[in-house]
Enzyme design. Structure first.
Site, mmCIF file in Angstrom:
data_model
loop_
_atom_site.group_PDB
_atom_site.id
_atom_site.type_symbol
_atom_site.label_atom_id
_atom_site.label_comp_id
_atom_site.label_asym_id
_atom_site.label_seq_id
_atom_site.Cartn_x
_atom_site.Cartn_y
_atom_site.Cartn_z
ATOM 1 N N GLU A 25 27.850 8.305 22.058
ATOM 2 C CA GLU A 25 26.640 8.963 22.802
ATOM 3 C C GLU A 25 26.524 10.627 22.200
ATOM 4 O O GLU A 25 27.561 11.145 22.455
ATOM 5 C CB GLU A 25 26.757 8.967 24.271
ATOM 6 N N ASP B 10 16.178 4.781 23.292
ATOM 7 C CA ASP B 10 15.038 5.718 23.273
ATOM 8 C C ASP B 10 13.792 4.831 22.725
ATOM 9 O O ASP B 10 14.016 4.416 21.609
ATOM 10 C CB ASP B 10 15.101 6.790 22.736
ATOM 11 N N LYS C 48 5.451 6.318 19.620
ATOM 12 C CA LYS C 48 4.350 6.823 18.651
ATOM 13 C C LYS C 48 4.740 5.988 17.440
ATOM 14 O O LYS C 48 6.012 5.993 16.824
ATOM 15 C CB LYS C 48 4.538 8.159 18.431
ATOM 16 N N ASP D 125 12.877 -1.171 29.252
ATOM 17 C CA ASP D 125 11.778 -1.227 30.218
ATOM 18 C C ASP D 125 10.544 -0.845 29.498
ATOM 19 O O ASP D 125 9.485 -0.495 30.169
ATOM 20 C CB ASP D 125 12.008 -0.511 31.217
ATOM 21 N N THR E 160 21.720 1.967 36.177
ATOM 22 C CA THR E 160 22.008 3.111 35.667
ATOM 23 C C THR E 160 21.013 3.953 36.364
ATOM 24 O O THR E 160 19.723 3.482 36.664
ATOM 25 C CB THR E 160 21.985 3.362 34.019
ATOM 26 N N ARG E 161 20.882 5.301 36.305
ATOM 27 C CA ARG E 161 20.279 6.299 36.620
ATOM 28 C C ARG E 161 18.565 6.151 35.879
ATOM 29 O O ARG E 161 17.647 6.260 36.613
ATOM 30 C CB ARG E 161 20.375 7.924 36.395
ATOM 31 N N TYR E 162 18.850 6.009 34.617
ATOM 32 C CA TYR E 162 17.839 5.594 33.742
ATOM 33 C C TYR E 162 16.906 4.512 34.314
ATOM 34 O O TYR E 162 15.611 4.516 34.366
ATOM 35 C CB TYR E 162 18.196 5.649 32.242
HETATM 36 C C1 LIG Z 1 17.060 6.240 27.419
HETATM 37 S S1 LIG Z 1 18.676 6.878 27.384
HETATM 38 C C2 LIG Z 1 19.565 5.524 28.006
HETATM 39 C C3 LIG Z 1 20.896 5.551 28.420
HETATM 40 C C4 LIG Z 1 21.862 4.673 29.003
HETATM 41 N N1 LIG Z 1 22.065 3.319 28.140
HETATM 42 C C5 LIG Z 1 21.153 3.960 30.328
HETATM 43 O O1 LIG Z 1 20.783 2.606 30.287
HETATM 44 O O2 LIG Z 1 21.071 4.892 31.314
HETATM 45 C C6 LIG Z 1 19.131 6.475 25.650
HETATM 46 C C7 LIG Z 1 20.401 7.044 25.247
HETATM 47 O O3 LIG Z 1 20.585 6.759 23.807
HETATM 48 C C8 LIG Z 1 21.268 8.074 23.195
HETATM 49 N N2 LIG Z 1 21.292 8.239 21.870
HETATM 50 C C9 LIG Z 1 19.867 8.425 21.074
HETATM 51 N N3 LIG Z 1 20.340 8.354 19.805
HETATM 52 C C10 LIG Z 1 21.142 7.757 19.518
HETATM 53 C C11 LIG Z 1 22.113 7.623 18.411
HETATM 54 N N4 LIG Z 1 21.672 7.850 17.181
HETATM 55 N N5 LIG Z 1 23.364 7.196 18.675
HETATM 56 C C12 LIG Z 1 23.796 6.867 19.891
HETATM 57 N N6 LIG Z 1 23.284 7.169 21.055
HETATM 58 C C13 LIG Z 1 21.959 7.698 20.887
HETATM 59 C C14 LIG Z 1 20.587 9.146 24.048
HETATM 60 O O4 LIG Z 1 21.273 10.431 23.863
HETATM 61 C C15 LIG Z 1 20.275 8.799 25.394
HETATM 62 O O5 LIG Z 1 21.431 9.060 26.107
#
Ligand SMILES: C[S@@+](CC[C@H](N)C(=O)[O-])C[C@H]1O[C@@H](n2cnc3c(N)ncnc32)[C@H](O)[C@@H]1O
Length: 230
Positions: A87, A136, A140, A172, A210-212
């Site tokens: 992360e 993420d 787009k 989601d 998770t919070r997300y």
């Molecule tokens: C939408 S959040 C979801 C977080 C968590 N998995 C949850 O369900 O609550 C996506 C996460 O992926 C991480 N992330 C983005 N690019 C990444 C990368 N290249 N390698 C590892 N993690 C990454 C972001 O920092 C973020 O915390």
């Protein structure tokens, strides 16, 4: 093993830090980081037996663990499994540190960086499960190349997973759900395997919300939970 083609360059597009860390997060980071952090070898594969002081039954990886709710829960449920979390978001890493401290977890190692750097340094057929939960979505079209789930990443998952190993993904975002399933349909090494569940909309019972995920559900989004067996 030396491999000069291992990627050294990171591809992280999201934020790396938002609000300042709370005092307990700063303290947990200072106390735990020296033994929890994973330093990647520059030109070779990670020597997995060196990760933990005791031999582990299996090794599971979580990519983009956010606040670490799922990773900490799984690590507590499976103390004989080693976990490697990845992360780049500092606040998320600090939240996980607090969970590790509060629950005295000894079976987690963390890379605070781009997951692709980690994946490239994991040996063939070394991992039992990979979790990519709510990555993420980059909605787009011009940003689709930033999505974590791509053919190249799935090729790497196929390389590092043991035969019978699992890839778990959740999203989601309806368009990303279709994208994930389209990509997986083209990788013959994997087969959808939901275990006891009868549909991809049914939540796995051993995952904490998770919070997300909670925020998305509150906003009316409907997650899917995919599981593929190699
Ligand atoms: C939408 S959040 C979801 C977080 C968590 N998995 C949850 O369900 O609550 C996506 C996460 O992926 C991480 N992330 C983005 N690019 C990444 C990368 N290249 N390698 C590892 N993690 C990454 C972001 O920092 C973020 O915390």
């Amino acid at each position: 093993m030396t491999n000069t083609s291992l990627p050294q360059q990171r591809s992280v597009w999201g934020r790396r830090q938002s609000r300042p860390l709370k005092e307990n997060q700063r303290q947990a980071l200072a106390d735990l980081w020296p033994w929890v952090s994973l330093a990647l070898p520059e030109q070779s594969m990670i020597n997995l037996p060196d990760l933990f002081p005791l031999p582990m039954e299996d090794l599971w990886v979580e990519i983009g663990f956010g606040g670490g709710e799922h990773l900490a829960t799984q690590a507590a449920l499976h103390p004989t499994v080693g976990f490697v979390g990845c992360e780049p978001f500092v606040n998320g890493v600090a939240s996980l540190m607090v969970r590790i401290q509060e629950q005295s977890l000894r079976n987690i190692r963390i890379l605070k960086d781009d997951a692709r750097l980690l994946l490239a340094r994991l040996p063939d057929q070394s991992i039992g499960r990979i979790f990519v939960l709510f990555p993420d979505p980059w909605p787009k079209k011009r940003h689709h190349k930033r999505r974590m789930i791509q053919h190249a990443t799935v090729d790497t998952f196929a390389r590092i997973l043991k035969p019978g190993g699992f890839l778990h993904m959740a999203t989601d975002d309806a368009a990303y759900a279709v994208w994930m399933q389209d990509i997986m349909a083209q990788h013959r090494e994997f087969k959808l395997d939901l275990g006891e569940r009868t549909s991809i909309t049914e939540r796995p019972l051993d995952w904490p919300l998770t919070r997300y995920e909670q925020k998305g559900i509150a906003q009316g989004r409907a997650p899917v939970y995919l599981a593929y067996r190699k």
